[in-house]
Design a protein around this motif. Structure first.
Motif, PDB file in Angstrom:
ATOM      1  N   GLY A  28     -10.338   1.496   1.983  1.00  0.00           N
ATOM      2  CA  GLY A  28     -10.280   0.406   2.947  1.00  0.00           C
ATOM      3  C   GLY A  28     -10.536  -0.960   2.337  1.00  0.00           C
ATOM      4  O   GLY A  28     -11.407  -1.123   1.485  1.00  0.00           O
ATOM      5  N   ILE A  29      -9.769  -1.942   2.788  1.00  0.00           N
ATOM      6  CA  ILE A  29      -9.926  -3.336   2.365  1.00  0.00           C
ATOM      7  C   ILE A  29     -10.482  -4.123   3.542  1.00  0.00           C
ATOM      8  O   ILE A  29      -9.901  -4.125   4.628  1.00  0.00           O
ATOM      9  CB  ILE A  29      -8.581  -3.937   1.921  1.00  0.00           C
ATOM     10  N   LEU A  30     -11.593  -4.803   3.343  1.00  0.00           N
ATOM     11  CA  LEU A  30     -12.199  -5.592   4.410  1.00  0.00           C
ATOM     12  C   LEU A  30     -11.333  -6.814   4.694  1.00  0.00           C
ATOM     13  O   LEU A  30     -11.080  -7.613   3.798  1.00  0.00           O
ATOM     14  CB  LEU A  30     -13.615  -5.999   4.018  1.00  0.00           C
ATOM     15  N   ILE A  31     -10.876  -6.946   5.937  1.00  0.00           N
ATOM     16  CA  ILE A  31     -10.059  -8.087   6.334  1.00  0.00           C
ATOM     17  C   ILE A  31     -10.931  -9.218   6.851  1.00  0.00           C
ATOM     18  O   ILE A  31     -10.861 -10.347   6.383  1.00  0.00           O
ATOM     19  CB  ILE A  31      -9.024  -7.685   7.404  1.00  0.00           C
ATOM     20  N   ARG A  32     -11.779  -8.925   7.834  1.00  0.00           N
ATOM     21  CA  ARG A  32     -12.704  -9.936   8.323  1.00  0.00           C
ATOM     22  C   ARG A  32     -13.703  -9.313   9.292  1.00  0.00           C
ATOM     23  O   ARG A  32     -13.467  -8.241   9.862  1.00  0.00           O
ATOM     24  CB  ARG A  32     -11.978 -11.081   9.031  1.00  0.00           C
ATOM     25  N   SER A  33     -14.813  -9.997   9.473  1.00  0.00           N
ATOM     26  CA  SER A  33     -15.794  -9.645  10.491  1.00  0.00           C
ATOM     27  C   SER A  33     -15.437 -10.382  11.779  1.00  0.00           C
ATOM     28  O   SER A  33     -15.117 -11.573  11.753  1.00  0.00           O
ATOM     29  CB  SER A  33     -17.198 -10.041  10.015  1.00  0.00           C
ATOM     30  N   ILE A  34     -15.473  -9.667  12.896  1.00  0.00           N
ATOM     31  CA  ILE A  34     -15.145 -10.252  14.197  1.00  0.00           C
ATOM     32  C   ILE A  34     -16.454 -10.651  14.887  1.00  0.00           C
ATOM     33  O   ILE A  34     -17.244  -9.787  15.280  1.00  0.00           O
ATOM     34  CB  ILE A  34     -14.366  -9.267  15.085  1.00  0.00           C
ATOM     35  N   GLU A  35     -16.679 -11.941  15.017  1.00  0.00           N
ATOM     36  CA  GLU A  35     -17.956 -12.411  15.556  1.00  0.00           C
ATOM     37  C   GLU A  35     -17.849 -12.948  16.970  1.00  0.00           C
ATOM     38  O   GLU A  35     -18.824 -13.487  17.512  1.00  0.00           O
ATOM     39  CB  GLU A  35     -18.545 -13.456  14.610  1.00  0.00           C
ATOM     40  N   PRO A 246      -9.010   8.261   3.474  1.00  0.00           N
ATOM     41  CA  PRO A 246     -10.163   7.408   3.197  1.00  0.00           C
ATOM     42  C   PRO A 246     -10.696   6.755   4.466  1.00  0.00           C
ATOM     43  O   PRO A 246      -9.930   6.409   5.374  1.00  0.00           O
ATOM     44  CB  PRO A 246      -9.607   6.351   2.236  1.00  0.00           C
ATOM     45  N   TYR A 247     -12.023   6.563   4.485  1.00  0.00           N
ATOM     46  CA  TYR A 247     -12.663   5.938   5.639  1.00  0.00           C
ATOM     47  C   TYR A 247     -13.941   5.246   5.204  1.00  0.00           C
ATOM     48  O   TYR A 247     -14.833   5.887   4.643  1.00  0.00           O
ATOM     49  CB  TYR A 247     -12.974   6.996   6.701  1.00  0.00           C
ATOM     50  N   ASP A 261       5.244  -0.397  10.128  1.00  0.00           N
ATOM     51  CA  ASP A 261       6.052   0.391   9.192  1.00  0.00           C
ATOM     52  C   ASP A 261       5.362   1.674   8.732  1.00  0.00           C
ATOM     53  O   ASP A 261       5.927   2.436   7.942  1.00  0.00           O
ATOM     54  CB  ASP A 261       6.458  -0.454   7.984  1.00  0.00           C
ATOM     55  N   GLY A 262       4.155   1.927   9.216  1.00  0.00           N
ATOM     56  CA  GLY A 262       3.432   3.141   8.850  1.00  0.00           C
ATOM     57  C   GLY A 262       2.871   3.130   7.448  1.00  0.00           C
ATOM     58  O   GLY A 262       2.325   4.140   6.982  1.00  0.00           O
ATOM     59  N   LYS A 263       2.949   1.999   6.744  1.00  0.00           N
ATOM     60  CA  LYS A 263       2.507   1.932   5.351  1.00  0.00           C
ATOM     61  C   LYS A 263       1.068   1.450   5.200  1.00  0.00           C
ATOM     62  O   LYS A 263       0.618   1.145   4.098  1.00  0.00           O
ATOM     63  CB  LYS A 263       3.454   1.036   4.561  1.00  0.00           C
ATOM     64  N   ALA A 264       0.352   1.388   6.296  1.00  0.00           N
ATOM     65  CA  ALA A 264      -1.077   1.087   6.277  1.00  0.00           C
ATOM     66  C   ALA A 264      -1.638   1.445   7.644  1.00  0.00           C
ATOM     67  O   ALA A 264      -0.914   1.480   8.643  1.00  0.00           O
ATOM     68  CB  ALA A 264      -1.342  -0.383   5.960  1.00  0.00           C
ATOM     69  N   TYR A 265      -2.930   1.737   7.685  1.00  0.00           N
ATOM     70  CA  TYR A 265      -3.614   1.881   8.965  1.00  0.00           C
ATOM     71  C   TYR A 265      -4.851   0.995   8.964  1.00  0.00           C
ATOM     72  O   TYR A 265      -5.360   0.589   7.919  1.00  0.00           O
ATOM     73  CB  TYR A 265      -3.965   3.345   9.267  1.00  0.00           C
ATOM     74  N   TYR A 266      -5.293   0.647  10.172  1.00  0.00           N
ATOM     75  CA  TYR A 266      -6.426  -0.250  10.367  1.00  0.00           C
ATOM     76  C   TYR A 266      -7.500   0.464  11.181  1.00  0.00           C
ATOM     77  O   TYR A 266      -7.186   1.297  12.046  1.00  0.00           O
ATOM     78  CB  TYR A 266      -6.003  -1.501  11.128  1.00  0.00           C
ATOM     79  N   PRO A 277     -18.375  -6.139  14.370  1.00  0.00           N
ATOM     80  CA  PRO A 277     -17.198  -5.332  14.052  1.00  0.00           C
ATOM     81  C   PRO A 277     -16.461  -5.879  12.824  1.00  0.00           C
ATOM     82  O   PRO A 277     -16.328  -7.096  12.670  1.00  0.00           O
ATOM     83  CB  PRO A 277     -16.326  -5.467  15.308  1.00  0.00           C
ATOM     84  N   VAL A 278     -16.001  -4.979  11.969  1.00  0.00           N
ATOM     85  CA  VAL A 278     -15.273  -5.355  10.758  1.00  0.00           C
ATOM     86  C   VAL A 278     -13.900  -4.695  10.785  1.00  0.00           C
ATOM     87  O   VAL A 278     -13.793  -3.486  11.005  1.00  0.00           O
ATOM     88  CB  VAL A 278     -16.034  -4.936   9.480  1.00  0.00           C
ATOM     89  N   LEU A 279     -12.858  -5.489  10.593  1.00  0.00           N
ATOM     90  CA  LEU A 279     -11.491  -4.980  10.532  1.00  0.00           C
ATOM     91  C   LEU A 279     -11.178  -4.562   9.103  1.00  0.00           C
ATOM     92  O   LEU A 279     -11.298  -5.360   8.172  1.00  0.00           O
ATOM     93  CB  LEU A 279     -10.514  -6.054  11.002  1.00  0.00           C
ATOM     94  N   TYR A 280     -10.791  -3.286   8.927  1.00  0.00           N
ATOM     95  CA  TYR A 280     -10.410  -2.754   7.617  1.00  0.00           C
ATOM     96  C   TYR A 280      -8.927  -2.378   7.621  1.00  0.00           C
ATOM     97  O   TYR A 280      -8.410  -1.876   8.627  1.00  0.00           O
ATOM     98  CB  TYR A 280     -11.216  -1.499   7.264  1.00  0.00           C
ATOM     99  N   ARG A 281      -8.285  -2.560   6.476  1.00  0.00           N
ATOM    100  CA  ARG A 281      -6.907  -2.144   6.293  1.00  0.00           C
ATOM    101  C   ARG A 281      -6.841  -1.154   5.131  1.00  0.00           C
ATOM    102  O   ARG A 281      -7.436  -1.380   4.059  1.00  0.00           O
ATOM    103  CB  ARG A 281      -6.000  -3.340   5.968  1.00  0.00           C
ATOM    104  N   TYR A 282      -6.106  -0.054   5.317  1.00  0.00           N
ATOM    105  CA  TYR A 282      -5.964   0.998   4.317  1.00  0.00           C
ATOM    106  C   TYR A 282      -4.491   1.121   3.940  1.00  0.00           C
ATOM    107  O   TYR A 282      -3.700   1.753   4.652  1.00  0.00           O
ATOM    108  CB  TYR A 282      -6.457   2.343   4.871  1.00  0.00           C
ATOM    109  N   PRO A 283      -4.044   0.512   2.838  1.00  0.00           N
ATOM    110  CA  PRO A 283      -2.607   0.546   2.485  1.00  0.00           C
ATOM    111  C   PRO A 283      -2.196   1.870   1.862  1.00  0.00           C
ATOM    112  O   PRO A 283      -3.001   2.575   1.231  1.00  0.00           O
ATOM    113  CB  PRO A 283      -2.484  -0.593   1.472  1.00  0.00           C
ATOM    114  N   ALA A 284      -0.937   2.227   2.062  1.00  0.00           N
ATOM    115  CA  ALA A 284      -0.381   3.420   1.409  1.00  0.00           C
ATOM    116  C   ALA A 284      -0.282   3.198  -0.089  1.00  0.00           C
ATOM    117  O   ALA A 284      -0.075   2.073  -0.552  1.00  0.00           O
ATOM    118  CB  ALA A 284       0.983   3.749   2.001  1.00  0.00           C
ATOM    119  N   LYS A 285      -0.392   4.277  -0.862  1.00  0.00           N
ATOM    120  CA  LYS A 285      -0.299   4.170  -2.318  1.00  0.00           C
ATOM    121  C   LYS A 285       1.151   4.003  -2.773  1.00  0.00           C
ATOM    122  O   LYS A 285       1.400   3.502  -3.869  1.00  0.00           O
ATOM    123  CB  LYS A 285      -0.907   5.399  -2.973  1.00  0.00           C
ATOM    124  N   TYR A 286       2.090   4.467  -1.965  1.00  0.00           N
ATOM    125  CA  TYR A 286       3.498   4.377  -2.351  1.00  0.00           C
ATOM    126  C   TYR A 286       4.378   4.403  -1.130  1.00  0.00           C
ATOM    127  O   TYR A 286       3.884   4.636  -0.018  1.00  0.00           O
ATOM    128  CB  TYR A 286       3.900   5.526  -3.287  1.00  0.00           C
TER     129      TYR A 286
END
Length: 286
Positions: A28-35, A246-247, A261-266, A277-286
């Motif tokens: 997961g990649i941290l996108i931002r904290s929602i305040e 991954p989580y 496009d199904g190439k990442a989930y949040y 709350p923190v928004l995370y993005r999980y990109p596909a490897k390929y």
């Protein structure tokens, strides 16, 4: 502070904090904290089909009867108020086909911690053509029951191929997948059909990719993933053993959604232990 430390120690020692090294998705990649205090109890996430870089979210029990529109960086850019509607306990949101093949937003009022509500509801409304600061819609309502009585549930997705709606229970030992039909809207009340059991409990969120080929269901500790083969039903796909993805552990993670496009989930959590709350993005490897 003690409760917060205990929470993360539990995750670490139980292995839940481990990333899945052989996954088809990255960590997961941290996108931002929602305040924004209005969005502290986000309990659902679904990307728009009409506006692919925007997603819909909502708060749960006691919150406004409103769907909020955020961009993929987590900035709030608009909201949709559901007229003559109460947020008793909204638990998930989905985007999928409706009448005439048009794209609709579905909101699931299916939370029932004590298992006391004989019937529950799903609302739907046509996806807006433009994103505005505030609009008001009058949703359609689907009222339904479960075949064996009241149940708590927090997970909904809508099959983009068939238009069927799927709800996943939360508190049974092996969570149950229930199905409703798109044309059940307009009927007085219907009974959901059980179509399968899952090898885990405590499901809190679900989604399906916009091409119908990938399915996600999560609980508080793990994310589960299924590939759906061409010509296969959702029930057939979910009958196979899932893969784990991954989580990043969250204090109370109750939302998950594929990007279009199904190439990442949040994922995003409700606020707990004074953690925003923190928004995370999980990109596909390929």
């Amino acid at each position: 502070m003690y409760k917060l430390l205990s929470f993360f120690l539990l995750l670490s020692f139980s292995g839940f904090a481990q990333q899945v090294s052989d996954s088809i998705f990255e960590s997961g990649i941290l996108i931002r904290s929602i305040e924004n205090p209005v969005l502290e109890e986000m309990s659902g996430l679904a990307f728009s089909k009409n506006h692919p870089d925007k997603f819909y979210t909502h708060t749960d029990s006691g919150g406004e009867a409103t769907v909020y529109v955020l961009d993929s960086l987590g900035n709030e850019i608009g909201k949709i108020v559901l007229k003559d509607t109460e947020n008793r306990d909204w638990e998930d949101i989905a985007v999928g086909p409706g009448p005439d093949g048009k794209s609709y937003v579905y909101v699931a009022e299916i939370g029932d911690n004590a298992g006391v509500h004989k019937s529950v509801k799903i609302y739907r409304f046509l996806e807006p053509s433009t994103i505005e600061k505030k609009i008001t819609v009058k949703p359609e309502v689907l009222k339904f029951t479960y075949p064996e009585g009241a149940m708590d549930a927090e997970s909904l997705f809508v099959d983009p191929l068939s238009g069927d709606l799927f709800i996943v229970s939360k508190r049974d030992k092996k969570n149950t997948v229930f199905c409703l039909k798109s044309d059940d809207f307009g009927k007085k009340e219907v009974v959901a059909t059980a179509v399968g059991k899952l090898p885990f409990t405590s499901a809190t969120a679900a989604d399906i990719s916009q091409d119908g080929s990938k399915i996600l269901i999560k609980n508080y500790f793990k994310i589960y993933y299924w590939d759906r083969k061409q010509g296969e039903t959702v029930a057939d796909a979910l009958s196979r053993s899932p893969k784990e993805l991954p989580y990043v552990p969250e204090p109370q993670g109750e939302a998950i959604g594929f990007q279009p496009d199904g190439k990442a989930y949040y994922t995003i959590s409700e606020k707990r232990y004074n953690i925003h709350p923190v928004l995370y993005r999980y990109p596909a490897k390929y």
